[in-house]
Motif scaffolding. Sequence first.
Motif, PDB file in Angstrom:
ATOM      1  N   TRP A 167      23.926  46.774  51.160  1.00  0.00           N
ATOM      2  CA  TRP A 167      24.665  46.153  50.070  1.00  0.00           C
ATOM      3  C   TRP A 167      26.156  46.158  50.368  1.00  0.00           C
ATOM      4  O   TRP A 167      26.669  47.095  50.989  1.00  0.00           O
ATOM      5  CB  TRP A 167      24.425  46.914  48.770  1.00  0.00           C
ATOM      6  CG  TRP A 167      23.011  46.831  48.285  1.00  0.00           C
ATOM      7  CD1 TRP A 167      21.953  47.613  48.678  1.00  0.00           C
ATOM      8  CD2 TRP A 167      22.496  45.904  47.331  1.00  0.00           C
ATOM      9  NE1 TRP A 167      20.815  47.224  48.029  1.00  0.00           N
ATOM     10  CE2 TRP A 167      21.113  46.179  47.176  1.00  0.00           C
ATOM     11  CE3 TRP A 167      23.056  44.863  46.579  1.00  0.00           C
ATOM     12  CZ2 TRP A 167      20.292  45.453  46.313  1.00  0.00           C
ATOM     13  CZ3 TRP A 167      22.237  44.149  45.707  1.00  0.00           C
ATOM     14  CH2 TRP A 167      20.869  44.438  45.583  1.00  0.00           C
ATOM     15  N   GLY A 168      26.820  45.120  49.899  1.00  0.00           N
ATOM     16  CA  GLY A 168      28.265  45.089  49.957  1.00  0.00           C
ATOM     17  C   GLY A 168      28.853  45.847  48.781  1.00  0.00           C
ATOM     18  O   GLY A 168      28.123  46.376  47.930  1.00  0.00           O
ATOM     19  N   GLN A 169      30.176  45.846  48.691  1.00  0.00           N
ATOM     20  CA  GLN A 169      30.860  46.609  47.650  1.00  0.00           C
ATOM     21  C   GLN A 169      30.992  45.822  46.350  1.00  0.00           C
ATOM     22  O   GLN A 169      31.325  46.381  45.320  1.00  0.00           O
ATOM     23  CB  GLN A 169      32.256  47.028  48.132  1.00  0.00           C
ATOM     24  CG  GLN A 169      33.340  45.961  48.032  1.00  0.00           C
ATOM     25  CD  GLN A 169      33.205  44.835  49.041  1.00  0.00           C
ATOM     26  OE1 GLN A 169      32.365  44.866  49.946  1.00  0.00           O
ATOM     27  NE2 GLN A 169      34.046  43.824  48.914  1.00  0.00           N
ATOM     28  N   GLY A 170      30.733  44.519  46.418  1.00  0.00           N
ATOM     29  CA  GLY A 170      30.794  43.676  45.229  1.00  0.00           C
ATOM     30  C   GLY A 170      32.138  42.993  45.065  1.00  0.00           C
ATOM     31  O   GLY A 170      33.176  43.472  45.521  1.00  0.00           O
ATOM     32  N   THR A 171      32.107  41.852  44.397  1.00  0.00           N
ATOM     33  CA  THR A 171      33.321  41.105  44.075  1.00  0.00           C
ATOM     34  C   THR A 171      33.198  40.597  42.642  1.00  0.00           C
ATOM     35  O   THR A 171      32.157  40.088  42.236  1.00  0.00           O
ATOM     36  CB  THR A 171      33.552  39.960  45.082  1.00  0.00           C
ATOM     37  OG1 THR A 171      34.809  39.329  44.815  1.00  0.00           O
ATOM     38  CG2 THR A 171      32.454  38.915  45.027  1.00  0.00           C
ATOM     39  N   GLN A 172      34.276  40.761  41.885  1.00  0.00           N
ATOM     40  CA  GLN A 172      34.246  40.423  40.461  1.00  0.00           C
ATOM     41  C   GLN A 172      34.445  38.929  40.249  1.00  0.00           C
ATOM     42  O   GLN A 172      35.375  38.322  40.804  1.00  0.00           O
ATOM     43  CB  GLN A 172      35.350  41.189  39.717  1.00  0.00           C
ATOM     44  CG  GLN A 172      35.483  40.839  38.251  1.00  0.00           C
ATOM     45  CD  GLN A 172      34.332  41.360  37.413  1.00  0.00           C
ATOM     46  OE1 GLN A 172      33.940  42.518  37.543  1.00  0.00           O
ATOM     47  NE2 GLN A 172      33.771  40.519  36.542  1.00  0.00           N
ATOM     48  N   VAL A 173      33.589  38.355  39.439  1.00  0.00           N
ATOM     49  CA  VAL A 173      33.734  36.968  38.992  1.00  0.00           C
ATOM     50  C   VAL A 173      33.860  36.989  37.479  1.00  0.00           C
ATOM     51  O   VAL A 173      32.999  37.517  36.785  1.00  0.00           O
ATOM     52  CB  VAL A 173      32.524  36.116  39.408  1.00  0.00           C
ATOM     53  CG1 VAL A 173      32.596  34.734  38.759  1.00  0.00           C
ATOM     54  CG2 VAL A 173      32.462  35.995  40.921  1.00  0.00           C
ATOM     55  N   THR A 174      34.950  36.422  36.984  1.00  0.00           N
ATOM     56  CA  THR A 174      35.187  36.362  35.548  1.00  0.00           C
ATOM     57  C   THR A 174      35.380  34.914  35.130  1.00  0.00           C
ATOM     58  O   THR A 174      36.247  34.226  35.664  1.00  0.00           O
ATOM     59  CB  THR A 174      36.420  37.181  35.143  1.00  0.00           C
ATOM     60  OG1 THR A 174      36.255  38.534  35.581  1.00  0.00           O
ATOM     61  CG2 THR A 174      36.618  37.160  33.637  1.00  0.00           C
ATOM     62  N   VAL A 175      34.568  34.468  34.192  1.00  0.00           N
ATOM     63  CA  VAL A 175      34.648  33.108  33.680  1.00  0.00           C
ATOM     64  C   VAL A 175      35.250  33.158  32.287  1.00  0.00           C
ATOM     65  O   VAL A 175      34.730  33.848  31.405  1.00  0.00           O
ATOM     66  CB  VAL A 175      33.269  32.432  33.659  1.00  0.00           C
ATOM     67  CG1 VAL A 175      33.396  30.979  33.196  1.00  0.00           C
ATOM     68  CG2 VAL A 175      32.621  32.503  35.031  1.00  0.00           C
ATOM     69  N   SER A 176      36.333  32.434  32.100  1.00  0.00           N
ATOM     70  CA  SER A 176      37.021  32.428  30.806  1.00  0.00           C
ATOM     71  C   SER A 176      36.715  31.144  30.038  1.00  0.00           C
ATOM     72  O   SER A 176      36.371  30.131  30.640  1.00  0.00           O
ATOM     73  CB  SER A 176      38.520  32.563  31.015  1.00  0.00           C
ATOM     74  OG  SER A 176      39.002  31.422  31.704  1.00  0.00           O
ATOM     75  N   PRO A 177      36.874  31.191  28.716  1.00  0.00           N
ATOM     76  CA  PRO A 177      36.576  29.996  27.898  1.00  0.00           C
ATOM     77  C   PRO A 177      37.500  28.829  28.232  1.00  0.00           C
ATOM     78  O   PRO A 177      38.618  29.040  28.684  1.00  0.00           O
ATOM     79  CB  PRO A 177      36.800  30.487  26.464  1.00  0.00           C
ATOM     80  CG  PRO A 177      36.654  31.958  26.544  1.00  0.00           C
ATOM     81  CD  PRO A 177      37.173  32.351  27.893  1.00  0.00           C
TER      82      PRO A 177
END
Length: 124
Positions: free
Chosen positions: A114-124
């Motif tokens: 597994w990788g360390q992860g990357t944050q994806v944030t979707v805003s209105p």
Amino acid sequence: QVQLVESGGGLVQSGGSLRLSCAASGRMLSDYGMGWFRQVPGKEREFVASTTWSGDSTWYAASVKGRFAISTDNARNTVWLQMNGLKLEDTAVYYCAATRDDVSIATRSDYESWGQGTQVTVSP
């Protein structure tokens, strides 16, 4: 084992697009199937998409089918996740993962790297 490093996450408006990348290193990469998962706080990590290393076969969660596309660049040892038509509910940490099991039926527990992860944030 395979070492995985994700990148490309960020903040995007609803309806927008992002492309995540997963750089893989290690031996015998062609033996691995690759997957993308995502997780939000308080919930289990869920499957998003997977592919054979060659990219010839792909699988998607119903929630992203038609909007996301997984692909591979074998020359660069990279796996991509193109995300279009992003929705608020796509907000999560996205993880790249690798498995030597049959990727067409592999579950989360079958992925060994597994990788360390990357944050994806979707805003209105």
